[in-house]
Design an enzyme around this catalytic site. Structure first.
Site, PDB file in Angstrom:
ATOM      1  N   LYS A 170     106.617  43.468  18.225  1.00  0.00           N
ATOM      2  CA  LYS A 170     106.092  43.644  16.797  1.00  0.00           C
ATOM      3  C   LYS A 170     106.718  42.645  16.099  1.00  0.00           C
ATOM      4  O   LYS A 170     105.856  41.801  15.314  1.00  0.00           O
ATOM      5  CB  LYS A 170     106.321  44.914  16.285  1.00  0.00           C
ATOM      6  CG  LYS A 170     105.798  46.129  16.740  1.00  0.00           C
ATOM      7  CD  LYS A 170     106.227  47.226  16.019  1.00  0.00           C
ATOM      8  CE  LYS A 170     106.616  48.651  16.985  1.00  0.00           C
ATOM      9  NZ  LYS A 170     107.900  48.590  16.929  1.00  0.00           N
ATOM     10  N   LYS A 202     117.894  38.690  19.239  1.00  0.00           N
ATOM     11  CA  LYS A 202     117.396  39.052  17.979  1.00  0.00           C
ATOM     12  C   LYS A 202     118.623  38.312  17.080  1.00  0.00           C
ATOM     13  O   LYS A 202     118.222  37.986  16.076  1.00  0.00           O
ATOM     14  CB  LYS A 202     117.169  40.394  17.900  1.00  0.00           C
ATOM     15  CG  LYS A 202     116.033  40.843  18.256  1.00  0.00           C
ATOM     16  CD  LYS A 202     115.623  42.539  17.805  1.00  0.00           C
ATOM     17  CE  LYS A 202     114.398  43.018  18.300  1.00  0.00           C
ATOM     18  NZ  LYS A 202     113.949  44.360  18.004  1.00  0.00           N
ATOM     19  N   LYS A 205     108.123  38.974  25.770  1.00  0.00           N
ATOM     20  CA  LYS A 205     107.407  40.127  25.840  1.00  0.00           C
ATOM     21  C   LYS A 205     106.726  40.458  24.580  1.00  0.00           C
ATOM     22  O   LYS A 205     107.224  39.911  23.592  1.00  0.00           O
ATOM     23  CB  LYS A 205     108.749  41.106  25.720  1.00  0.00           C
ATOM     24  CG  LYS A 205     108.725  42.442  25.120  1.00  0.00           C
ATOM     25  CD  LYS A 205     110.104  43.243  24.793  1.00  0.00           C
ATOM     26  CE  LYS A 205     110.287  43.421  23.473  1.00  0.00           C
ATOM     27  NZ  LYS A 205     109.399  44.440  22.829  1.00  0.00           N
TER      28      LYS A 205
HETATM   29  P1  ATP Z   1     110.537  45.173  17.829  1.00  0.00           P
HETATM   30  O1  ATP Z   1     109.776  43.776  17.971  1.00  0.00           O
HETATM   31  O2  ATP Z   1     110.557  45.438  16.318  1.00  0.00           O
HETATM   32  O3  ATP Z   1     111.713  45.587  18.422  1.00  0.00           O
HETATM   33  P2  ATP Z   1     108.735  46.479  19.728  1.00  0.00           P
HETATM   34  O4  ATP Z   1     107.485  45.598  19.792  1.00  0.00           O
HETATM   35  O5  ATP Z   1     109.844  46.055  20.745  1.00  0.00           O
HETATM   36  O6  ATP Z   1     109.286  46.167  18.068  1.00  0.00           O
HETATM   37  P3  ATP Z   1     109.681  48.977  19.698  1.00  0.00           P
HETATM   38  O7  ATP Z   1     109.317  49.974  18.402  1.00  0.00           O
HETATM   39  O8  ATP Z   1     111.224  48.191  19.769  1.00  0.00           O
HETATM   40  O9  ATP Z   1     108.613  47.886  19.941  1.00  0.00           O
HETATM   41  O10 ATP Z   1     109.736  49.639  21.063  1.00  0.00           O
HETATM   42  C1  ATP Z   1     108.890  50.760  21.432  1.00  0.00           C
HETATM   43  C2  ATP Z   1     108.731  51.340  22.622  1.00  0.00           C
HETATM   44  O11 ATP Z   1     107.812  50.162  23.289  1.00  0.00           O
HETATM   45  C3  ATP Z   1     110.035  51.239  23.457  1.00  0.00           C
HETATM   46  O12 ATP Z   1     109.940  52.069  24.544  1.00  0.00           O
HETATM   47  C4  ATP Z   1     109.933  49.929  24.204  1.00  0.00           C
HETATM   48  O13 ATP Z   1     110.496  49.845  25.418  1.00  0.00           O
HETATM   49  C5  ATP Z   1     108.385  49.770  24.457  1.00  0.00           C
HETATM   50  N1  ATP Z   1     107.917  48.322  24.425  1.00  0.00           N
HETATM   51  C6  ATP Z   1     108.043  47.199  23.338  1.00  0.00           C
HETATM   52  N2  ATP Z   1     107.714  46.046  23.857  1.00  0.00           N
HETATM   53  C7  ATP Z   1     106.984  46.216  25.131  1.00  0.00           C
HETATM   54  C8  ATP Z   1     106.301  45.782  25.935  1.00  0.00           C
HETATM   55  N3  ATP Z   1     105.964  44.257  25.714  1.00  0.00           N
HETATM   56  N4  ATP Z   1     105.787  46.165  27.082  1.00  0.00           N
HETATM   57  C9  ATP Z   1     106.138  47.404  27.539  1.00  0.00           C
HETATM   58  N5  ATP Z   1     106.979  48.294  26.692  1.00  0.00           N
HETATM   59  C10 ATP Z   1     107.056  47.916  25.562  1.00  0.00           C
HETATM   60 MG    MG Z   2     111.840  46.442  20.460  1.00  0.00          MG
END
Ligand code: ATP
Ligand code: MG
Length: 333
Positions: free
Chosen positions: A196, A111, A193
């Site tokens: 968001k 990041k 991965k």
């Molecule tokens: P950001 O990109 O802002 O970090 P994010 O999509 O990674 O957002 P988070 O809010 O950081 O989402 O994570 C929320 C939960 O979802 C965490 O437990 C994280 O491990 C899980 N998670 C996020 N992305 C994935 C994925 N691609 N597959 C499985 N679990 C995920």
């Molecule tokens: Mg995340």
């Protein structure tokens, strides 16, 4: 009963990676544990963000969680910034955390590349996560695989605090991760991965039409240039998504039709889009009902914050005392 804590950032839409990797697990755990689930808005400001929409995104994330099956009667659902002790404990824990440990976190390395000038908050992010968990002295943390490294650091911080200030007692339990079988869902690019902040997501609350518009151009097995080229389901993200959303018989047909070049990738995606939309339809329906009652959602979050604050207050009283701070005096006449 053991205690569970987990959080999700209101940094964008609740996506199927979040749902399959974490939230579906949260819903199941409610039967067996004392659960706290948190919309971690303080985490969501570590990148560039829009202040004008943060509040709305926070409520919208809570709506997504409630719609997905978080039950505010059995679980405590709240917003991180409504419990100021998260920030307080974070500061105390930063004094125990080596910078080198923070710099070697994979997510920080990833990041931080998106910034010209890296904010210190991005580096300190895992300390806030440790504070989130330790504040409630949680034993288990249901997360996706991307969070296991952060969680390992939380365990180290807990050990360090216990050794320095625990007075021979393990005041903070070492929190253990709980992964699902879908621990890392790839994004629509088929590689990174699903995240968001990367814009490679399919939202849990999207309409069947939106799901189709996103799946249509999604990456598939690169070997399938023409419809007549045989494919390799194990190399295709669309196949992995079938495994999550389609019945076993369909998954078998998908593999056979792909390997035998019996259909094109678009045919395969159409079946997936239909199954995904059908799986997500009840969640979407409940979200629409909740969106019509924002005051009720805010009330749920208020009640959750009251419960969370009570627990956080108990922990912080011990932490402040063990770390040697002068107790705030009471007013005298
Ligand atoms: P950001 O990109 O802002 O970090 P994010 O999509 O990674 O957002 P988070 O809010 O950081 O989402 O994570 C929320 C939960 O979802 C965490 O437990 C994280 O491990 C899980 N998670 C996020 N992305 C994935 C994925 N691609 N597959 C499985 N679990 C995920
Ligand atoms: Mg995340």
């Amino acid at each position: 009963m053991g205690r569970v804590f987990s959080g999700i950032q209101p940094s964008g839409e609740l996506h199927i990676g979040n749902w399959l990797g974490a939230i579906a697990n949260w819903v199941r755990l409610q039967d067996r544990y004392d659960c706290l689930f948190c919309v971690v808005d303080l985490h969501a400001i570590t990148g560039k963000y829009e202040a004008a929409t943060l509040a709305e995104r926070t409520r919208e994330m809570a709506i997504g969680l409630l719609a997905a099956g978080i039950d505010p009667v059995r679980s405590t659902l709240f917003v991180q910034s409504h419990v100021p002790e998260h920030s307080e404990l974070q500061w105390l824990l930063t004094t125990l955390t080596p910078i080198g440990e923070l710099e070697r976190m994979t997510q920080f390395k990833d990041k931080s590349q998106r910034f010209e000038s890296v904010p210190a908050g991005l580096l300190a992010y895992p300390v806030l996560m440790a504070a989130d968990i330790l504040l409630y002295r949680a034993d288990l943390v249901p997360v996706g695989e991307d969070q296991t490294q952060h969680l390992e650091l939380s365990r180290e911080i807990a050990r360090k605090w216990n050794a320095e200030f625990g007075g021979g007692e393990d005041f903070f339990p070492e929190p253990a991760p709980l992964l699902t079988q879908a621990k890392r869902i790839r994004g629509l690019d088929g590689e990174a991965k699903m995240s968001k902040s990367l814009g490679n997501t399919i939202g849990v609350l999207e309409s069947p039409e939106e799901i189709w518009q996103k799946l249509r151009p999604a990456k598939t097995d690169p070997a399938r240039v023409r419809k007549s080229d045989p494919g390799h389901p194990e190399d295709c993200n669309i196949y992995s998504l079938h495994e999550q959303f389609s019945p076993a018989a369909t998954v078998a047909t998908v593999a056979e039709n792909c390997r035998g070049a019996k259909w094109g990738c678009l045919d395969c995606k159409k079946v997936l889009a239909d199954n995904m939309a059908a799986t997500l339809a009840p969640i979407r329906q409940r979200a629409a009902e909740l969106r019509a009652r924002p005051a009720r959602v805010d009330e749920i979050l208020h009640d959750g914050a009251v419960k969370a604050r009570a627990l956080a207050g108990e922990t912080m009283a011990v932490v402040r005392e063990r770390m040697g701070f002068l107790k705030a005096g009471t007013a005298t006449a």
